[in-house]
Write a protein that holds these residues in place. Structure first.
Motif, PDB file in Angstrom:
ATOM      1  N   LEU A 121       0.822  -1.214   0.000  1.00 37.52           N
ATOM      2  CA  LEU A 121       0.000   0.000   0.000  1.00 37.52           C
ATOM      3  C   LEU A 121       0.854   1.262   0.000  1.00 37.52           C
ATOM      4  CD1 LEU A 121      -2.774  -1.119   2.520  1.00 37.52           C
ATOM      5  CD2 LEU A 121      -2.974  -0.886   0.034  1.00 37.52           C
ATOM      6  N   PHE A 122       1.791   1.365   0.933  1.00 33.61           N
ATOM      7  CA  PHE A 122       2.637   2.559   0.999  1.00 33.61           C
ATOM      8  C   PHE A 122       3.573   2.644  -0.208  1.00 33.61           C
ATOM      9  CE2 PHE A 122       1.553   2.225   5.567  1.00 33.61           C
ATOM     10  CZ  PHE A 122       1.116   3.525   5.777  1.00 33.61           C
ATOM     11  N   ILE A 123       4.061   1.500  -0.676  1.00 38.48           N
ATOM     12  CA  ILE A 123       4.936   1.507  -1.854  1.00 38.48           C
ATOM     13  C   ILE A 123       4.189   2.005  -3.077  1.00 38.48           C
ATOM     14  CG2 ILE A 123       6.166   0.006  -3.488  1.00 38.48           C
ATOM     15  CD1 ILE A 123       7.072  -1.658  -1.092  1.00 38.48           C
ATOM     16  N   ARG A 124       2.962   1.530  -3.270  1.00 39.94           N
ATOM     17  CA  ARG A 124       2.166   1.993  -4.417  1.00 39.94           C
ATOM     18  C   ARG A 124       1.791   3.464  -4.285  1.00 39.94           C
ATOM     19  NH1 ARG A 124       3.566  -0.905  -8.556  1.00 39.94           N
ATOM     20  NH2 ARG A 124       2.954  -3.102  -8.441  1.00 39.94           N
ATOM     21  N   LEU A 125       1.579   3.925  -3.062  1.00 41.30           N
ATOM     22  CA  LEU A 125       1.330   5.354  -2.856  1.00 41.30           C
ATOM     23  C   LEU A 125       2.559   6.158  -3.270  1.00 41.30           C
ATOM     24  CD1 LEU A 125      -0.538   7.601  -1.807  1.00 41.30           C
ATOM     25  CD2 LEU A 125       0.461   7.244   0.464  1.00 41.30           C
ATOM     26  N   GLY A 126       3.736   5.618  -2.987  1.00 40.77           N
ATOM     27  CA  GLY A 126       4.966   6.264  -3.436  1.00 40.77           C
ATOM     28  C   GLY A 126       5.046   6.327  -4.947  1.00 40.77           C
ATOM     29  N   ASN A 127       4.648   5.247  -5.621  1.00 39.52           N
ATOM     30  CA  ASN A 127       4.597   5.255  -7.088  1.00 39.52           C
ATOM     31  C   ASN A 127       3.682   6.362  -7.597  1.00 39.52           C
ATOM     32  OD1 ASN A 127       4.579   1.613  -7.210  1.00 39.52           O
ATOM     33  ND2 ASN A 127       6.305   3.029  -7.264  1.00 39.52           N
ATOM     34  N   VAL A 128       2.530   6.513  -6.946  1.00 44.62           N
ATOM     35  CA  VAL A 128       1.561   7.539  -7.361  1.00 44.62           C
ATOM     36  C   VAL A 128       2.148   8.938  -7.168  1.00 44.62           C
ATOM     37  CG1 VAL A 128      -0.698   8.560  -6.879  1.00 44.62           C
ATOM     38  CG2 VAL A 128      -0.435   6.070  -6.907  1.00 44.62           C
ATOM     39  N   CYS A 129       2.815   9.154  -6.056  1.00 43.48           N
ATOM     40  CA  CYS A 129       3.433  10.470  -5.801  1.00 43.48           C
ATOM     41  C   CYS A 129       4.453  10.819  -6.882  1.00 43.48           C
ATOM     42  CB  CYS A 129       4.108  10.477  -4.430  1.00 43.48           C
ATOM     43  SG  CYS A 129       2.967  10.479  -3.038  1.00 43.48           S
ATOM     44  N   MET A 130       5.294   9.854  -7.252  1.00 39.79           N
ATOM     45  CA  MET A 130       6.285  10.104  -8.297  1.00 39.79           C
ATOM     46  C   MET A 130       5.615  10.346  -9.642  1.00 39.79           C
ATOM     47  SD  MET A 130       9.566   7.682  -7.399  1.00 39.79           S
ATOM     48  CE  MET A 130       8.701   6.153  -7.108  1.00 39.79           C
ATOM     49  N   LEU A 131       4.539   9.597  -9.925  1.00 39.23           N
ATOM     50  CA  LEU A 131       3.798   9.797 -11.170  1.00 39.23           C
ATOM     51  C   LEU A 131       3.195  11.195 -11.226  1.00 39.23           C
ATOM     52  CD1 LEU A 131       2.771   8.351 -13.764  1.00 39.23           C
ATOM     53  CD2 LEU A 131       0.681   7.826 -12.480  1.00 39.23           C
ATOM     54  N   PHE A 132       2.634  11.643 -10.105  1.00 42.86           N
ATOM     55  CA  PHE A 132       2.082  12.998 -10.042  1.00 42.86           C
ATOM     56  C   PHE A 132       3.163  14.031 -10.353  1.00 42.86           C
ATOM     57  CE2 PHE A 132      -2.182  13.465  -7.833  1.00 42.86           C
ATOM     58  CZ  PHE A 132      -2.645  12.232  -8.265  1.00 42.86           C
ATOM     59  N   SER A 133       4.335  13.847  -9.758  1.00 45.43           N
ATOM     60  CA  SER A 133       5.415  14.822  -9.963  1.00 45.43           C
ATOM     61  C   SER A 133       5.832  14.879 -11.427  1.00 45.43           C
ATOM     62  CB  SER A 133       6.613  14.471  -9.076  1.00 45.43           C
ATOM     63  OG  SER A 133       7.227  13.262  -9.491  1.00 45.43           O
ATOM     64  N   ILE A 134       5.861  13.736 -12.088  1.00 46.82           N
ATOM     65  CA  ILE A 134       6.233  13.696 -13.506  1.00 46.82           C
ATOM     66  C   ILE A 134       5.213  14.447 -14.356  1.00 46.82           C
ATOM     67  CG2 ILE A 134       6.497  12.173 -15.506  1.00 46.82           C
ATOM     68  CD1 ILE A 134       7.662  10.085 -13.545  1.00 46.82           C
ATOM     69  N   PHE A 135       3.928  14.240 -14.077  1.00 46.90           N
ATOM     70  CA  PHE A 135       2.892  14.923 -14.851  1.00 46.90           C
ATOM     71  C   PHE A 135       2.842  16.417 -14.542  1.00 46.90           C
ATOM     72  CE2 PHE A 135       1.387  10.751 -15.984  1.00 46.90           C
ATOM     73  CZ  PHE A 135       0.783  10.950 -17.218  1.00 46.90           C
TER      74      PHE A 135
END
Length: 394
Positions: free
Chosen positions: A262-276
């Motif tokens: 859960l926390f790892i996937r949330l980290g993926n989402v945060c990085m994806l947001f930053s890229i966009f």
């Protein structure tokens, strides 16, 4: 009070478009790729599988972000906020489609309802999550926005930390239809917990954007913070949880650390947001915006084409786990293009299509209201007429 703030965030439409496209290809490949090619030792397949796992967390996080952003932008609060009623209608519509897509006409013709009809999937979870957010908003909006902001953050963290507790629950004391929202033991694909946690985190992020989005250096700082938080969650959340277990002796920290998706996937989402956000000036295409705004329709159409829905005559019926990687690659591209084109073309000529359909069916204006989803307005008219009749009788 919660006041109106900044303009549309086009990068959020781009993330939604990205998420729905990832969902399309993910479902297509997962359903049709031959078993012999599902080799976890294959680097390409492993990378694909990892990125596929980002789709649902991204979707739920975006759901919370977009809904909260639009909700808190309004000048009015409470039930006077127009987004409350719109949100309730949207949530009910999404839940309705979630069940309707799983209905089997063959089972109905035999006088039964298929067991999978009662399974909870992504649409039911999204719709229920919206209703929960609205409930939290209505309770806290009269206080101030900070209470709402802190509540959704605490809820998100709590839901993630308690996953080992509710993850193994069967909930036999509840009616199975209700229990399916909280346990996948009966066949549910998604459950409200832990996925509502991502909705809460998305909601929290929206409050940050609303509060500080107009500051000159907001996006520069946000890109760095989101990427840094993403790195921390992906690579260091498990050690931190283990450290928490060592200091406190609380076993749940250890349990979460050993299954820390859960926390790892949330980290993926945060990085994806930053890229966009970095590319926010380059993702303003109308096509991207339209795809991002039609995710429900795209989901519905893809479900019919791939899984067959009511009749079970989808692509997976004929090509289930049977295609080669090359066939899947070409097929996924065609699948994405076809579904998106079909949906966008429909909305481009929506009025003309509806008028022709109503004409062929010989529907009256009142019936058109029901078919087009204006049943609430029609019911209101009937109530008003009933009141008038009662008044005249007096």
């Amino acid at each position: 009070m919660m006041t109106k703030r900044s303009s549309r965030l086009h990068f959020m439409d781009a993330i939604r478009a990205f998420a729905i496209i990832m969902m399309l290809q993910g479902h297509f490949v997962h359903s049709l790729l031959g078993d012999v090619y599902r080799d976890k030792n294959n680097l390409i397949y492993t990378i694909w599988e990892y990125f596929r796992g980002m789709t649902a967390p991204t979707f739920f996080t975006i759901t919370g972000f977009v809904f909260t952003y639009l909700l808190l932008k309004q000048k009015t609060t409470g039930l006077e906020n127009p987004r409350v009623l719109k949100g309730v209608k949207r949530a009910i519509k999404v839940i309705f489609w979630g069940y309707l897509l799983r209905l089997s006409f063959y089972a109905l013709f035999t006088g039964t309802v298929n067991a999978s009809f009662f399974y909870v999937d992504v649409l039911q979870c999204i719709g229920t999550s919206l209703l929960l957010l609205i409930g939290i908003y209505l309770v806290l909006c009269r206080i101030n926005e900070t209470w709402f902001q802190n509540t959704v953050l605490v809820l998100g963290v709590t839901i993630f930390l308690l996953q080992p507790v509710y993850g193994s629950c069967i909930l036999e004391f509840l009616p199975q239809t209700v229990a399916n929202y909280f346990t996948n033991k009966n066949g549910s694909v998604f459950t409200l917990l832990p996925w509502f946690g991502y909705v809460c985190f998305g909601s929290y992020m929206a409050t940050i954007f609303l509060k500080h989005g107009e500051h000159k250096k907001f996006y520069s700082y946000t890109i760095m913070i989101l990427f840094f938080v993403g790195i921390l969650l992906v690579f260091f959340s498990s050690p931190v949880l283990m450290l928490g277990h060592s200091f406190t002796g609380i076993a749940i920290f250890k349990s979460v650390a050993y299954n820390n998706f859960l926390f790892i996937r949330l980290g993926n989402v945060c990085m994806l947001f930053s890229i966009f956000i970095i590319g926010r000036d380059y993702v303003t295409s109308k096509v991207i915006t339209k795809i991002g705004g039609r995710t429900l329709s795209i989901y519905i159409v893809h479900f019919f084409v791939l899984y067959g829905s009511w009749f079970g005559l989808g692509l997976s019926r004929f090509f289930y786990h049977s295609l080669t990687p090359l066939q899947v690659f070409i097929g996924a591209l065609l699948f994405i293009l076809s579904i998106c084109t079909l949906v966008l073309s429909y909305y481009k000529f929506e009025e003309d299509i509806k008028n022709r359909a109503y004409g062929l069916l010989g529907l009256t204006n009142q019936k058109i209201k029901i078919v087009s989803g204006s049943a609430v307005d029609l019911l209101s008219d009937i109530v008003q007429k009933f009141k008038s009749i009662r008044y005249m009788r007096r």
